[in-house]
Design a protein around this motif. Structure first.
Motif, PDB file in Angstrom:
ATOM      1  N   UNK A  52     126.397 -73.981 -35.066  1.00 52.74           N
ATOM      2  CA  UNK A  52     125.145 -73.007 -34.942  1.00 52.74           C
ATOM      3  C   UNK A  52     125.048 -72.246 -33.592  1.00 52.74           C
ATOM      4  N   UNK A  53     125.253 -73.043 -32.472  1.00 46.07           N
ATOM      5  CA  UNK A  53     125.377 -72.704 -31.224  1.00 46.07           C
ATOM      6  C   UNK A  53     126.399 -71.748 -30.797  1.00 46.07           C
ATOM      7  N   UNK A  54     127.444 -72.117 -31.376  1.00 49.24           N
ATOM      8  CA  UNK A  54     128.727 -71.086 -30.905  1.00 49.24           C
ATOM      9  C   UNK A  54     128.617 -69.881 -31.734  1.00 49.24           C
ATOM     10  N   UNK A  55     127.766 -69.909 -32.947  1.00 51.10           N
ATOM     11  CA  UNK A  55     127.682 -68.434 -33.386  1.00 51.10           C
ATOM     12  C   UNK A  55     126.518 -67.712 -32.685  1.00 51.10           C
ATOM     13  N   UNK A  56     125.498 -68.492 -32.193  1.00 54.35           N
ATOM     14  CA  UNK A  56     124.439 -67.761 -31.503  1.00 54.35           C
ATOM     15  C   UNK A  56     124.835 -67.231 -29.933  1.00 54.35           C
ATOM     16  N   UNK A  57     125.855 -67.845 -29.646  1.00 58.59           N
ATOM     17  CA  UNK A  57     126.467 -67.740 -28.415  1.00 58.59           C
ATOM     18  C   UNK A  57     127.648 -66.699 -28.349  1.00 58.59           C
ATOM     19  N   UNK A  58     127.939 -66.166 -29.469  1.00 59.17           N
ATOM     20  CA  UNK A  58     128.861 -65.271 -29.733  1.00 59.17           C
ATOM     21  C   UNK A  58     130.229 -65.684 -29.533  1.00 59.17           C
ATOM     22  N   UNK A  59     130.581 -67.034 -29.682  1.00 63.30           N
ATOM     23  CA  UNK A  59     131.789 -67.607 -29.402  1.00 63.30           C
ATOM     24  C   UNK A  59     132.758 -67.288 -30.533  1.00 63.30           C
ATOM     25  N   UNK A  60     132.009 -66.946 -31.555  1.00 63.21           N
ATOM     26  CA  UNK A  60     132.936 -66.592 -33.049  1.00 63.21           C
ATOM     27  C   UNK A  60     131.758 -65.486 -33.568  1.00 63.21           C
ATOM     28  N   UNK A  61     132.784 -64.713 -34.362  1.00 63.39           N
ATOM     29  CA  UNK A  61     131.873 -63.591 -35.097  1.00 63.39           C
ATOM     30  C   UNK A  61     131.437 -64.213 -36.460  1.00 63.39           C
ATOM     31  N   UNK A  62     132.031 -65.412 -36.932  1.00 65.74           N
ATOM     32  CA  UNK A  62     131.420 -65.755 -38.136  1.00 65.74           C
ATOM     33  C   UNK A  62     132.035 -67.349 -38.231  1.00 65.74           C
ATOM     34  N   UNK A  63     131.444 -68.025 -38.810  1.00 60.92           N
ATOM     35  CA  UNK A  63     131.711 -69.443 -38.871  1.00 60.92           C
ATOM     36  C   UNK A  63     131.432 -70.289 -40.429  1.00 60.92           C
ATOM     37  N   UNK A  64     132.557 -71.180 -40.567  1.00 64.37           N
ATOM     38  CA  UNK A  64     132.450 -71.805 -41.965  1.00 64.37           C
ATOM     39  C   UNK A  64     131.940 -73.244 -41.161  1.00 64.37           C
ATOM     40  N   UNK A  65     130.613 -73.430 -41.761  1.00 65.24           N
ATOM     41  CA  UNK A  65     129.939 -74.699 -41.236  1.00 65.24           C
ATOM     42  C   UNK A  65     129.398 -75.359 -42.338  1.00 65.24           C
ATOM     43  N   UNK A  66     128.676 -76.470 -41.962  1.00 65.17           N
ATOM     44  CA  UNK A  66     128.185 -77.672 -42.894  1.00 65.17           C
ATOM     45  C   UNK A  66     126.600 -77.557 -42.970  1.00 65.17           C
ATOM     46  N   UNK A  67     126.151 -77.522 -44.205  1.00 62.70           N
ATOM     47  CA  UNK A  67     124.590 -77.319 -44.281  1.00 62.70           C
ATOM     48  C   UNK A  67     124.181 -78.867 -44.263  1.00 62.70           C
ATOM     49  N   UNK A  68     122.871 -79.002 -43.909  1.00 60.96           N
ATOM     50  CA  UNK A  68     121.969 -77.904 -43.264  1.00 60.96           C
ATOM     51  C   UNK A  68     122.598 -77.554 -41.736  1.00 60.96           C
ATOM     52  N   UNK A  69     122.108 -76.329 -41.312  1.00 64.22           N
ATOM     53  CA  UNK A  69     121.852 -75.865 -39.897  1.00 64.22           C
ATOM     54  C   UNK A  69     120.726 -75.331 -39.515  1.00 64.22           C
ATOM     55  N   UNK A  70     120.550 -75.068 -38.386  1.00 61.03           N
ATOM     56  CA  UNK A  70     119.644 -74.243 -37.779  1.00 61.03           C
ATOM     57  C   UNK A  70     119.811 -72.774 -38.244  1.00 61.03           C
ATOM     58  N   UNK A  71     119.016 -72.332 -38.929  1.00 61.53           N
ATOM     59  CA  UNK A  71     119.223 -70.862 -39.165  1.00 61.53           C
ATOM     60  C   UNK A  71     118.270 -69.894 -38.562  1.00 61.53           C
ATOM     61  N   UNK A  72     117.964 -70.385 -37.183  1.00 62.95           N
ATOM     62  CA  UNK A  72     117.369 -69.317 -36.204  1.00 62.95           C
ATOM     63  C   UNK A  72     118.218 -68.277 -35.930  1.00 62.95           C
ATOM     64  N   UNK A  73     117.978 -66.856 -36.349  1.00 64.38           N
ATOM     65  CA  UNK A  73     118.856 -65.674 -36.050  1.00 64.38           C
ATOM     66  C   UNK A  73     120.061 -65.848 -36.913  1.00 64.38           C
ATOM     67  N   UNK A  74     120.197 -66.759 -37.885  1.00 65.95           N
ATOM     68  CA  UNK A  74     121.630 -66.790 -38.704  1.00 65.95           C
ATOM     69  C   UNK A  74     121.344 -66.650 -39.971  1.00 65.95           C
ATOM     70  N   UNK A  75     122.342 -65.843 -40.639  1.00 72.06           N
ATOM     71  CA  UNK A  75     122.489 -65.699 -42.217  1.00 72.06           C
ATOM     72  C   UNK A  75     123.576 -66.706 -42.477  1.00 72.06           C
ATOM     73  N   UNK A  76     123.307 -67.067 -43.701  1.00 69.77           N
ATOM     74  CA  UNK A  76     124.385 -67.941 -44.272  1.00 69.77           C
ATOM     75  C   UNK A  76     124.630 -67.729 -45.849  1.00 69.77           C
ATOM     76  N   UNK A  77     125.846 -67.938 -46.303  1.00 70.19           N
ATOM     77  CA  UNK A  77     125.878 -67.862 -47.786  1.00 70.19           C
ATOM     78  C   UNK A  77     126.718 -69.070 -48.002  1.00 70.19           C
ATOM     79  N   UNK A  78     126.096 -69.744 -49.022  1.00 74.18           N
ATOM     80  CA  UNK A  78     126.717 -71.293 -49.383  1.00 74.18           C
ATOM     81  C   UNK A  78     127.806 -70.874 -50.108  1.00 74.18           C
ATOM     82  N   UNK A  79     128.857 -71.696 -49.813  1.00 74.31           N
ATOM     83  CA  UNK A  79     130.378 -71.532 -50.664  1.00 74.31           C
ATOM     84  C   UNK A  79     130.563 -72.506 -51.416  1.00 74.31           C
TER      85      UNK A  79
END
Length: 266
Positions: A47-74
Motif C-alpha cells: 500500500x505504501x508503494x502505491x501511495x508513494x507512486x512507486x507503481x501505477x497499480x498493484x496486485x496486493x493481499x487483503x486486507x490493506x490500508x485503503x487510505x486514498x486507495x481503490x481496490x477490486x477483489x480478484x
C-alpha cells in the motif's frame, strides 16, 4: 530537440505468491507500444508503494490500508499448513485448526492472515519472513499456516502441505490510487476482469435502430393491385372480368330473370 511528452509505460507491483504472468501476456498483446514493468514488493509494503507512486497499480493481499486507495477483489486462496513429509498430518487430506493445538505454529512478521485466535502453540521468536519460517519447518522447529500460493512458492522436496478447513482465507486484489485512475489503469482493470479487446467501458451505447415505418408511395397513392384484381370504393377486392358482355344477353351484365304469373290448374 527533446519532446516534452514522456513515453507511456505501466508499472505493476505484485506481492509474493501472486503470479501476474497471464495478465502481463495479454497486456503485451493488446498494448505492444506500452511496456509493462513488474515491481516486486512485500505484502506489508504494497500500500505504501502505491501511495508513494512507486507503481501505477498493484496486485496486493487483503486486507490493506485503503487510505486514498481503490481496490477490486480478484480471488480468494485456500489456506494450508506446511508440514514435514514424515509428519502425521501428511497422511490426511485435510486438517482443522484444532488439530494444530499441540504443535508449535510459526507466525512470521509478514503474515497477512487475519486470525481471531491463532492455532497451536507460539514459538519463542517470530520469524522475520515466510521464507525464514519455511526453513524452520524443514528443521523441525514447528509448522506454518499460509495461503496456498506461498506454500507453492517456497516448495521443498522434504515438505508438503494440507488444507486447513476452518482457517481464514487470503484475498488478492488489484489496487491503485483513487485520484489516478488513468486510461492505462482502466486497461489493466479490463484485462484482469476478462474483458475482450472489443469491449467498451464508459462509452455510450449507440441508439437502437428504429424499425422502418410503412411508407406510402412517393406519389401518395395506394399501391397498385395485382393483375386481375380490382379494388372497389369500399376497399374490398373483386375478381373476374369487368366491363365485358354477358355470353347470354350480349349486354354488359347479366339480366335478372322475369317472373311470370303462376298458372291455374284446370
Amino acid at each position: 530537440m527533446t519532446s516534452s511528452e514522456e513515453t507511456p509505460s505501466f508499472r505493476l507491483a505484485y506481492v509474493p505468491g501472486v503470479t501476474p504472468g497471464k495478465w502481463v501476456r495479454i497486456w503485451n498483446e493488446r498494448l505492444p507500444d506500452v511496456p509493462l514493468t513488474l515491481v516486486g514488493v512485500s505484502a506489508a509494503e504494497a500500500s505504501d508503494a502505491l501511495r508513494g507512486r512507486a507503481a501505477d497499480a498493484g496486485l496486493v493481499r487483503l486486507p490493506i490500508d485503503r487510505t486514498a486507495l481503490s481496490a477490486i477483489p480478484l480471488y480468494t486462496e485456500t489456506t494450508v499448513v506446511v508440514v514435514p513429509k514424515d509428519h502425521v498430518m501428511a497422511t490426511v487430506d485435510e486438517v482443522s485448526a484444532a488439530d494444530l493445538a499441540d504443535d508449535i505454529v510459526l507466525h512470521p512478521l509478514d503474515d497477512t492472515l487475519a486470525w481471531e485466535q491463532r492455532p497451536g502453540r507460539p514459538a519463542i521468536e517470530r520469524p522475520a519472513t515466510t521464507a525464514d519460517a519455511v526453513e524452520l519447518v524443514a528443521a523441525g522447529v514447528g509448522l506454518l499456516v499460509v495461503p496456498q500460493s506461498l506454500a507453492r512458492l517456497h516448495h521443498r522436496k522434504d515438505l508438503t502441505y494440507r488444507p486447513v478447513s476452518d482457517a481464514p482465507e487470503s484475498g488478492v486484489a488489484l489496487s491503485w490510487l483513487e485520484d489516478e485512475t488513468t486510461d492505462l489503469v482502466e486497461e489493466f482493470i479490463g484485462i484482469v476482469r476478462g474483458r475482450t479487446v472489443n469491449s467498451t467501458r464508459g462509452r455510450p451505447k449507440p441508439p437502437a435502430q428504429q424499425p422502418k415505418s410503412k411508407r406510402a408511395d412517393a406519389s401518395g397513392a395506394r399501391r397498385k393491385p395485382a393483375a386481375g384484381k380490382t379494388t372497389g370504393k369500399s376497399g374490398s377486392k373483386t375478381t373476374g372480368k369487368s366491363g365485358g358482355k354477358s355470353p347470354r344477353t350480349g349486354s354488359g351484365g347479366p339480366k335478372a330473370a322475369k317472373r311470370g304469373k303462376p298458372r291455374r290448374r284446370p
